[in-house]
Design a protein around this motif. Structure first.
Motif, PDB file in Angstrom:
ATOM      1  N   ILE A   1       0.833  -1.202   0.000  1.00  0.00           N
ATOM      2  CA  ILE A   1       0.000   0.000   0.000  1.00  0.00           C
ATOM      3  C   ILE A   1       0.869   1.254   0.000  1.00  0.00           C
ATOM      4  O   ILE A   1       0.625   2.211  -0.743  1.00  0.00           O
ATOM      5  N   ALA A   2       1.918   1.242   0.823  1.00  0.00           N
ATOM      6  CA  ALA A   2       2.807   2.403   0.905  1.00  0.00           C
ATOM      7  C   ALA A   2       3.546   2.629  -0.412  1.00  0.00           C
ATOM      8  O   ALA A   2       3.708   3.775  -0.854  1.00  0.00           O
ATOM      9  N   VAL A   3       4.011   1.549  -1.043  1.00  0.00           N
ATOM     10  CA  VAL A   3       4.709   1.679  -2.325  1.00  0.00           C
ATOM     11  C   VAL A   3       3.779   2.252  -3.388  1.00  0.00           C
ATOM     12  O   VAL A   3       4.147   3.167  -4.135  1.00  0.00           O
ATOM     13  N   LEU A   4       2.567   1.715  -3.466  1.00  0.00           N
ATOM     14  CA  LEU A   4       1.602   2.226  -4.444  1.00  0.00           C
ATOM     15  C   LEU A   4       1.264   3.684  -4.172  1.00  0.00           C
ATOM     16  O   LEU A   4       1.233   4.512  -5.094  1.00  0.00           O
ATOM     17  N   ALA A   5       1.027   4.015  -2.913  1.00  0.00           N
ATOM     18  CA  ALA A   5       0.702   5.401  -2.561  1.00  0.00           C
ATOM     19  C   ALA A   5       1.867   6.324  -2.872  1.00  0.00           C
ATOM     20  O   ALA A   5       1.674   7.452  -3.362  1.00  0.00           O
ATOM     21  N   GLY A   6       3.091   5.872  -2.624  1.00  0.00           N
ATOM     22  CA  GLY A   6       4.260   6.685  -2.917  1.00  0.00           C
ATOM     23  C   GLY A   6       4.434   6.947  -4.398  1.00  0.00           C
ATOM     24  O   GLY A   6       4.736   8.078  -4.811  1.00  0.00           O
ATOM     25  N   TRP A   7       4.218   5.902  -5.205  1.00  0.00           N
ATOM     26  CA  TRP A   7       4.348   6.080  -6.646  1.00  0.00           C
ATOM     27  C   TRP A   7       3.230   6.954  -7.197  1.00  0.00           C
ATOM     28  O   TRP A   7       3.450   7.754  -8.111  1.00  0.00           O
ATOM     29  N   ILE A   8       2.046   6.830  -6.657  1.00  0.00           N
ATOM     30  CA  ILE A   8       0.946   7.700  -7.084  1.00  0.00           C
ATOM     31  C   ILE A   8       1.275   9.153  -6.752  1.00  0.00           C
ATOM     32  O   ILE A   8       1.080  10.056  -7.579  1.00  0.00           O
ATOM     33  N   THR A   9       1.778   9.382  -5.554  1.00  0.00           N
ATOM     34  CA  THR A   9       2.174  10.740  -5.168  1.00  0.00           C
ATOM     35  C   THR A   9       3.226  11.287  -6.124  1.00  0.00           C
ATOM     36  O   THR A   9       3.135  12.435  -6.594  1.00  0.00           O
ATOM     37  N   THR A  10       4.218  10.468  -6.426  1.00  0.00           N
ATOM     38  CA  THR A  10       5.310  10.901  -7.298  1.00  0.00           C
ATOM     39  C   THR A  10       4.831  11.222  -8.702  1.00  0.00           C
ATOM     40  O   THR A  10       5.174  12.273  -9.265  1.00  0.00           O
ATOM     41  N   GLU A  11       4.041  10.312  -9.284  1.00  0.00           N
ATOM     42  CA  GLU A  11       3.672  10.465 -10.682  1.00  0.00           C
ATOM     43  C   GLU A  11       2.547  11.480 -10.869  1.00  0.00           C
ATOM     44  O   GLU A  11       2.574  12.286 -11.808  1.00  0.00           O
ATOM     45  N   VAL A  12       1.549  11.465 -10.004  1.00  0.00           N
ATOM     46  CA  VAL A  12       0.455  12.432 -10.120  1.00  0.00           C
ATOM     47  C   VAL A  12       0.954  13.834  -9.792  1.00  0.00           C
ATOM     48  O   VAL A  12       0.562  14.815 -10.438  1.00  0.00           O
ATOM     49  N   GLY A  13       1.851  13.936  -8.814  1.00  0.00           N
ATOM     50  CA  GLY A  13       2.388  15.237  -8.451  1.00  0.00           C
ATOM     51  C   GLY A  13       3.224  15.875  -9.541  1.00  0.00           C
ATOM     52  O   GLY A  13       3.442  17.092  -9.527  1.00  0.00           O
ATOM     53  N   ARG A  14       3.705  15.087 -10.487  1.00  0.00           N
ATOM     54  CA  ARG A  14       4.493  15.618 -11.603  1.00  0.00           C
ATOM     55  C   ARG A  14       3.612  16.214 -12.696  1.00  0.00           C
ATOM     56  O   ARG A  14       4.079  16.979 -13.534  1.00  0.00           O
ATOM     57  N   GLN A  15       2.369  15.843 -12.712  1.00  0.00           N
ATOM     58  CA  GLN A  15       1.465  16.327 -13.754  1.00  0.00           C
ATOM     59  C   GLN A  15       1.341  17.853 -13.691  1.00  0.00           C
ATOM     60  O   GLN A  15       1.507  18.443 -12.619  1.00  0.00           O
ATOM     61  N   PRO A  16       1.092  18.508 -14.823  1.00  0.00           N
ATOM     62  CA  PRO A  16       0.703  17.959 -16.135  1.00  0.00           C
ATOM     63  C   PRO A  16       1.881  17.704 -17.063  1.00  0.00           C
ATOM     64  O   PRO A  16       1.764  17.875 -18.279  1.00  0.00           O
ATOM     65  N   PHE A  17       3.022  17.282 -16.513  1.00  0.00           N
ATOM     66  CA  PHE A  17       4.227  17.062 -17.319  1.00  0.00           C
ATOM     67  C   PHE A  17       4.646  15.596 -17.255  1.00  0.00           C
ATOM     68  O   PHE A  17       4.451  14.931 -16.243  1.00  0.00           O
ATOM     69  N   THR A  18       5.245  15.117 -18.351  1.00  0.00           N
ATOM     70  CA  THR A  18       5.949  13.833 -18.309  1.00  0.00           C
ATOM     71  C   THR A  18       7.418  14.064 -17.987  1.00  0.00           C
ATOM     72  O   THR A  18       8.019  13.311 -17.225  1.00  0.00           O
ATOM     73  N   VAL A  19       8.020  15.079 -18.580  1.00  0.00           N
ATOM     74  CA  VAL A  19       9.344  15.545 -18.175  1.00  0.00           C
ATOM     75  C   VAL A  19       9.114  16.877 -17.476  1.00  0.00           C
ATOM     76  O   VAL A  19       8.698  17.853 -18.097  1.00  0.00           O
TER      77      VAL A  19
END
Length: 465
Positions: free
Chosen positions: A372-390
């Motif tokens: 759960i923590a790994v999934l939540a961490g990756w969601i935080t990382t990837e969603v927080g980067r939006q609206p960019f891929t780089v």
């Protein structure tokens, strides 16, 4: 089912879905490979049968989890060419070599020694077999190195130039690989993998101790897992804090979303514990907050000013509610891991580690906490980067393939059906393997005759545990 979703949103959903399935298996296999290496080293050092029994027990589980991780990872890679061809074209000169390095180092190392690790103990001898186990464990860590380097470059791009065609070209490979966020993210992820594995091992040990607290194998695995939780959970919290400070420096908008800071705070920002982020109204409804604590944590001063999303163009805001809650889920799981580690230490000091039913129930309940923590961490990382891929340079809308929404929706539906069918069967099989306790004479995947090698004699195999 996906009515009203455009092709970009559907492509993001598909990648998020496949990534969510994939990440849990490497997170488990990275930690489990190292655990197997430790078990085999202890067996070679002490000659105690309990260690080789546990090694064979967890080796079968590792084989299944490793295979599921490889299969789910291969499927993900195809999406770069189908749903994200524009992204592949623009960042391929940077990301492509990093992925190739992962294949040439980690994957070849794992593939070369995995067969020996799974089936060669009674063919090559204990010492050479331990080398194979060690190489597989190192290979999983090297794999994490390259994958996190590539992903971290997307978060904090460095060492590149952009040519006339809009492609990212590596100008300094050391700066590309060791980009500003990479060391923090690597440490954070590897520690997360070790904690994830420790919680599963501890839960399996606790489950069997609830039935019979005198079983040698569960006692050893539970003790080892609780030591890992006790020692690594505080380190993970410290690593997370340092990672957060690095993110504040290089991705401040992500921190604003994670903290729910829609408004700037000139005289110190509060720590919002809970609330309902209202992105359209630029506020957090029903907020429960501690004054000044946000500035204390992020800038180590109660009166330090903190910028909010009101300083950022709205079109550059990430989905605040998702980043806000996924971050809190991750932190909550981390605090529970710390509580489990401290509780187990207290019981150990009192001589009740194998007798405390409450501790064992707590450990069993914490089995999925690492995932759960790994999934939540990756969601935080990837969603927080939006609206960019780089981050800050290439928007997600500019990265997607020119596909129609129905085409992406149909493949997403197919993925959902196949993944739930295939991986559910794999997870059920893993749970069945874990449901039976390790026993004396535990066989590995090869199911061959007992070992007769120098230094590992029948007497030492049967040494009391």
């Amino acid at each position: 089912m996906f009515e009203g979703w455009d092709a970009v949103v559907l492509a993001r959903a598909q990648f998020a879905f496949t990534m969510s399935f994939h990440i849990i298996f490497p997170a488990f296999s990275i930690g489990l490979a190292s655990y197997l290496a430790v078990l085999e080293a202890l067996w070679l050092w002490t000659g105690r049968e309990v260690y080789i029994n546990l090694f064979n027990y967890w080796l079968k589980i590792f084989a299944v989890a490793f295979g599921m991780g490889v299969v789910s990872g291969i499927v993900m890679s195809y999406q770069f060419g189908t749903n994200w061809s524009a992204f592949s074209d623009k960042v391929g000169p940077v990301i492509g070599p990093l992925m190739a390095y992962e294949v040439l180092t980690a994957f070849f190392l794992e593939a070369g020694f995995l067969g020996v690790m799974l089936f060669g103990l009674k063919r090559v001898g204990p010492k050479l077999h331990f080398l194979a186990t060690l190489m597989v464990a190192i290979g999983t860590l090297i794999s994490a190195f390259w994958i996190l380097s590539a992903n971290s470059w997307m978060q904090t791009p460095a060492g590149h130039t952009i040519n006339a065609d809009g492609q990212f070209i590596a100008a300094d490979w050391l700066k590309v690989i060791f980009n500003p966020s990479f060391p923090y993210r690597l440490v954070h992820m590897v520690l997360a993998a070790y904690l994830t594995t420790a919680l599963v091992v501890g839960a399996v040990g606790a489950w069997h101790l609830l039935r019979d607290r005198h079983l040698a194998g569960p006692r050893v695995m539970f003790s080892m897992a609780m030591w890992m939780a006790t020692l690594v959970a505080p380190l993970q919290i410290l690593a997370g804090d340092q990672h957060g400070l690095n993110t504040l420096e290089h991705q401040p908008v992500k921190i604003m979303a994670m903290e729910g800071h829609f408004q700037s705070h000139k005289d110190g920002a509060p720590l919002i514990l809970f609330g309902l982020p209202n992105q359209s109204a630029s506020r957090v409804d029903y907020a429960v907050e501690v004054p000044k604590l946000g500035s204390v944590i992020l800038k180590h001063s109660p009166d330090a000013p903190m910028a909010g999303l009101d300083t950022v163009p709205r079109e550059n805001w990430p989905p605040v509610a998702i980043a806000f809650w996924s971050f809190r889920i991750m932190v909550g799981m981390g605090l529970l891991m710390l509580a489990l580690g401290m509780f187990s230490l207290l019981m150990r000091l009192q001589g009740k580690l194998y007798d405390s039913r409450l501790l064992h129930l707590f450990a069993v309940a914490m089995a999925p906490a690492g995932f759960i923590a790994v999934l939540a961490g990756w969601i935080t990382t990837e969603v927080g980067r939006q609206p960019f891929t780089v981050y800050g340079l290439l928007r997600t809308t500019e990265s997607a393939s020119p596909l129609a929404a129905p085409a992406v929706a149909s493949s997403l539906i197919a993925f959902i059906i196949v993944y739930f069918a295939v991986f559910a069967a794999g997870v059920i099989y893993l749970l069945r393997l874990m449901a039976a306790p390790p026993h004396p004479g535990e066989e590995g995947p090869s199911h061959e005759a007992p070992i007769r090698t120098a230094g590992i004699t029948p007497a030492t195999q049967g040494a009391p545990s």
